[in-house]
Scaffold this active site. Structure first.
Site, PDB file in Angstrom:
ATOM      1  N   ASN A  44     -38.088 -26.267 -20.813  1.00  0.00           N
ATOM      2  CA  ASN A  44     -38.354 -25.083 -19.836  1.00  0.00           C
ATOM      3  C   ASN A  44     -39.710 -24.666 -19.641  1.00  0.00           C
ATOM      4  O   ASN A  44     -40.615 -25.147 -20.304  1.00  0.00           O
ATOM      5  CB  ASN A  44     -37.270 -24.229 -20.447  1.00  0.00           C
ATOM      6  CG  ASN A  44     -37.756 -23.502 -21.860  1.00  0.00           C
ATOM      7  OD1 ASN A  44     -38.828 -23.275 -22.165  1.00  0.00           O
ATOM      8  ND2 ASN A  44     -36.788 -23.257 -22.768  1.00  0.00           N
ATOM      9  N   LYS A  45     -39.919 -23.731 -18.865  1.00  0.00           N
ATOM     10  CA  LYS A  45     -41.227 -23.162 -18.573  1.00  0.00           C
ATOM     11  C   LYS A  45     -41.930 -22.643 -19.973  1.00  0.00           C
ATOM     12  O   LYS A  45     -43.069 -23.044 -20.181  1.00  0.00           O
ATOM     13  CB  LYS A  45     -41.117 -21.917 -17.742  1.00  0.00           C
ATOM     14  CG  LYS A  45     -42.595 -21.645 -17.111  1.00  0.00           C
ATOM     15  CD  LYS A  45     -42.250 -20.367 -16.156  1.00  0.00           C
ATOM     16  CE  LYS A  45     -43.440 -19.576 -15.668  1.00  0.00           C
ATOM     17  NZ  LYS A  45     -43.207 -18.471 -14.743  1.00  0.00           N
ATOM     18  N   GLU A  47     -41.655 -23.735 -22.904  1.00  0.00           N
ATOM     19  CA  GLU A  47     -42.107 -24.726 -23.793  1.00  0.00           C
ATOM     20  C   GLU A  47     -43.092 -25.573 -23.053  1.00  0.00           C
ATOM     21  O   GLU A  47     -43.882 -26.224 -24.002  1.00  0.00           O
ATOM     22  CB  GLU A  47     -40.619 -25.676 -23.955  1.00  0.00           C
ATOM     23  CG  GLU A  47     -39.466 -25.202 -24.893  1.00  0.00           C
ATOM     24  CD  GLU A  47     -38.302 -25.823 -24.725  1.00  0.00           C
ATOM     25  OE1 GLU A  47     -37.490 -25.694 -25.428  1.00  0.00           O
ATOM     26  OE2 GLU A  47     -37.752 -26.283 -23.619  1.00  0.00           O
ATOM     27  N   ASP A 113     -28.647 -27.906 -21.632  1.00  0.00           N
ATOM     28  CA  ASP A 113     -27.698 -29.069 -22.081  1.00  0.00           C
ATOM     29  C   ASP A 113     -27.002 -29.341 -20.952  1.00  0.00           C
ATOM     30  O   ASP A 113     -26.798 -30.800 -20.687  1.00  0.00           O
ATOM     31  CB  ASP A 113     -26.872 -28.737 -23.194  1.00  0.00           C
ATOM     32  CG  ASP A 113     -27.313 -28.411 -24.459  1.00  0.00           C
ATOM     33  OD1 ASP A 113     -28.582 -28.852 -24.571  1.00  0.00           O
ATOM     34  OD2 ASP A 113     -26.784 -27.407 -25.354  1.00  0.00           O
TER      35      ASP A 113
END
Length: 167
Positions: A44-45, A47, A113
């Site tokens: 994600n952004k 991370e 997920d």
């Protein structure tokens, strides 16, 4: 979350590449070098910001972060999930963003997920990465419209797709 060591990951990628299989990873930690040779990662952004040390504030910095992810892990498809802003990938050094299609968000549990599983499903059917991303966005839109950890069936995704396009 610690089960897949760097050595195990490299062996999985080596075996998969020898059988022409794609490895899709929801990365953990900030050392993405252990995923070298994966087909794609789905950070994600936040991370991606940690892994690249690039503050993603606009399309230019997003493009830079995707390019750095590509270089760090030799990815075939550099990707960053952007929550309500959809999914971004770098294709032939060009930024491609697929906007989200969520109408009502009740619970984001499991959305990441769902994206990863949906991408894997679509790619296993030999669909293009852009078609896989569109499908994954639709599936995530179905899932976040439910409470708790939820699933999305093909018929729910098709129904949702028609609902989106008719509004």
């Amino acid at each position: 979350k610690g089960v897949i060591t760097k050595d195990l990951m490299s062996q999985i990628i080596f075996i998969a590449s020898g059988t022409n299989k794609k490895v899709l990873v929801d990365p953990k930690g900030d050392d993405y070098a252990k995923y070298i040779g994966s087909y794609l990662l789905t950070p994600n952004k936040s991370e991606a910001i940690k892994a690249t040390n690039i503050d993603i504030v606009d399309d230019e910095s997003l493009n830079q972060a995707l390019a750095k992810l590509h270089n760090i892990a030799c990815l075939q498809v550099p990707m960053i999930t952007l929550s309500e802003d959809g999914i971004a990938i770098l294709q032939n050094e060009t930024l491609f963003k697929e906007p989200t299609v969520a109408k009502e968000v009740y619970d984001v549990t499991g959305a990441g997920d769902t994206v990863l599983a949906s991408l894997g499903y679509q790619l296993s059917l030999h669909n293009s990465i852009s078609d896989a991303i569109r499908f994954a966005n639709l599936a995530a839109g179905v899932v976040v419209g439910k409470l708790g950890s939820a699933t999305a069936t093909n018929s729910e995704i098709e129904e949702y797709k028609h609902l989106i396009h008719h509004n």
